[in-house]
Scaffold this motif. Sequence first.
Motif, PDB file in Angstrom:
ATOM      1  N   PRO A  80       0.802  -1.205   0.000  1.00 53.21           N
ATOM      2  CA  PRO A  80       0.000   0.000   0.000  1.00 53.21           C
ATOM      3  C   PRO A  80       0.843   1.267   0.000  1.00 53.21           C
ATOM      4  CG  PRO A  80       0.143  -0.872   2.228  1.00 53.21           C
ATOM      5  CD  PRO A  80       0.882  -1.837   1.341  1.00 53.21           C
ATOM      6  N   VAL A  81       0.204   2.380  -0.353  1.00 48.37           N
ATOM      7  CA  VAL A  81       0.845   3.691  -0.259  1.00 48.37           C
ATOM      8  C   VAL A  81      -0.157   4.648   0.401  1.00 48.37           C
ATOM      9  CG1 VAL A  81       0.117   4.356  -2.618  1.00 48.37           C
ATOM     10  CG2 VAL A  81       2.061   5.501  -1.557  1.00 48.37           C
ATOM     11  N   GLY A 147       5.699   4.851   6.258  1.00 47.07           N
ATOM     12  CA  GLY A 147       5.514   4.087   5.027  1.00 47.07           C
ATOM     13  C   GLY A 147       5.559   4.993   3.819  1.00 47.07           C
ATOM     14  N   PRO A 148       5.554   4.387   2.622  1.00 46.01           N
ATOM     15  CA  PRO A 148       5.564   5.193   1.399  1.00 46.01           C
ATOM     16  C   PRO A 148       4.355   6.115   1.376  1.00 46.01           C
ATOM     17  CG  PRO A 148       5.827   2.846   0.908  1.00 46.01           C
ATOM     18  CD  PRO A 148       5.514   2.943   2.358  1.00 46.01           C
ATOM     19  N   MET A 149       4.569   7.338   0.879  1.00 46.65           N
ATOM     20  CA  MET A 149       3.481   8.320   0.972  1.00 46.65           C
ATOM     21  C   MET A 149       3.460   9.277  -0.214  1.00 46.65           C
ATOM     22  SD  MET A 149       2.586  10.956   4.050  1.00 46.65           S
ATOM     23  CE  MET A 149       3.929  12.116   3.787  1.00 46.65           C
ATOM     24  N   LEU A 232      13.639  10.965   3.471  1.00 45.04           N
ATOM     25  CA  LEU A 232      14.970  10.344   3.486  1.00 45.04           C
ATOM     26  C   LEU A 232      14.848   8.868   3.846  1.00 45.04           C
ATOM     27  CD1 LEU A 232      17.764  11.582   3.049  1.00 45.04           C
ATOM     28  CD2 LEU A 232      17.892  12.021   5.503  1.00 45.04           C
ATOM     29  N   HIS A 233      13.872   8.525   4.700  1.00 45.78           N
ATOM     30  CA  HIS A 233      13.755   7.155   5.218  1.00 45.78           C
ATOM     31  C   HIS A 233      12.626   6.355   4.572  1.00 45.78           C
ATOM     32  CE1 HIS A 233      16.726   8.185   8.171  1.00 45.78           C
ATOM     33  NE2 HIS A 233      16.026   9.248   8.505  1.00 45.78           N
ATOM     34  N   HIS A 234      11.602   7.039   4.117  1.00 46.71           N
ATOM     35  CA  HIS A 234      10.462   6.346   3.493  1.00 46.71           C
ATOM     36  C   HIS A 234      10.235   6.997   2.139  1.00 46.71           C
ATOM     37  CE1 HIS A 234       9.392   4.551   7.353  1.00 46.71           C
ATOM     38  NE2 HIS A 234       9.557   5.736   7.884  1.00 46.71           N
ATOM     39  N   PRO A 235      10.097   6.191   1.079  1.00 50.00           N
ATOM     40  CA  PRO A 235       9.900   6.803  -0.231  1.00 50.00           C
ATOM     41  C   PRO A 235       8.626   7.640  -0.251  1.00 50.00           C
ATOM     42  CG  PRO A 235       9.620   4.391  -0.319  1.00 50.00           C
ATOM     43  CD  PRO A 235      10.056   4.726   1.062  1.00 50.00           C
TER      44      PRO A 235
END
Length: 365
Positions: A80-81, A147-149, A232-235
């Motif tokens: 998920p995003v 998480g990716p966002m 920097l840590h989560h796409p």
Amino acid sequence: MIVGALGQKIARRIRAEGPLSVAAYMAMALHDPDDGYYARCHPIGTQGDFITAPEISQVFGELIGLWCALVWGELDRPDPVILAELGPGRGVLIGDLLRAAARIPDFRRALRLHLVEASAPLRAEQQHRLAQFEPIWVSRFEDLPDGPMLLVANEFLDALPVRQFVRRGADWAERLVALDGENRFVFVEGPPSPVARLLVPEASRDTAAQGAVVEICPAALALAAALGARFLHHPGAALFIDYGYLSSPPGPTLRALRRHRAVSELAAPGTADLSAHVDFTAFTEAARAGGAEVYGPVAQGRLLAALGAWERAAALRARATPSQQRTLDSGVERLLDPGGMGSQFKAIALISPGLPTPPGFDTGR
Ligand SMILES: C[S@@+](CC[C@H](N)C(=O)[O-])C[C@H]1O[C@@H](n2cnc3c(N)ncnc32)[C@H](O)[C@@H]1O
């Protein structure tokens, strides 16, 4: 004379604590839980106090949806995003975005909608409009899950409280809100101090003219820094659209709007929208220092044209009645107008390092 319950509350605080910073006044006027502007009013639309781009044409939200879908592809299609919107207003932008996203089923399935909203009446309106998309509400950006966002925000930054400083000698004095002898709210100045001087952006600190006013928006800078660190840590990627300035600060930009007209910022707190122009340079610096790559700002009109605004309008026109065609044409023209919203509003993108230039940001300013 002090107007309204909120006016009385602010006056009591000033009597107890002394003059308030402009930011503290603005935060109470907008967000007091009982009597603040966003707690009581339905501000957006022709019947409200101001109108915003998604309310002008569905093409706006649809093209932002296209932008998100293209960036999602660059992020390697995380599933998920999180799809987050800051300050969704009446939920129109995200509704149009999600309808457009349905054309790309994998993208639509991956999205988990999160809305960052402080206003109870606007949350209720969002619930009504967006229930089918099962949104999750949070009150603050910091409460979004990891998480990716993909994050979008139209006219959110301009609603964040600003502090104001006035150049006095070698130092700067903070502009404050106080009560005068007749119990009216007035702007006053605190004592010039080296501490206030340090809060003023370096570019203005020693070069601004005596008496010049500079604004800073601590909440916008904290948000930019937090997004930078997150990306920097989560796409992820964030698209902000707002009005504001890039280089020379224009002086005090805090404005109050009621029924689409400028009114006094101090006369009746809680009954008018308060907003201030965004300092895109400071926002960019904070996001870069946090770790994000920053693109833009580009003019809203250029971004929308690059994403295919005219083509989308032509496709909608083909199925529209003559009256709908006129509404569609005037809406898209207004959003892209180089003498109006098309250039007054600007888009800025924050993205995880190493990704390609986001769509619409290689067109210059
Ligand atoms: C100017 S309106 C823009 C609404 C919408 N984005 C649009 O384009 O129509 C500002 C929005 O941000 C919300 N808002 C303002 N300050 C906020 C804050 N500190 N935290 C969360 N939401 C906030 C308001 O309630 C409102 O939904």
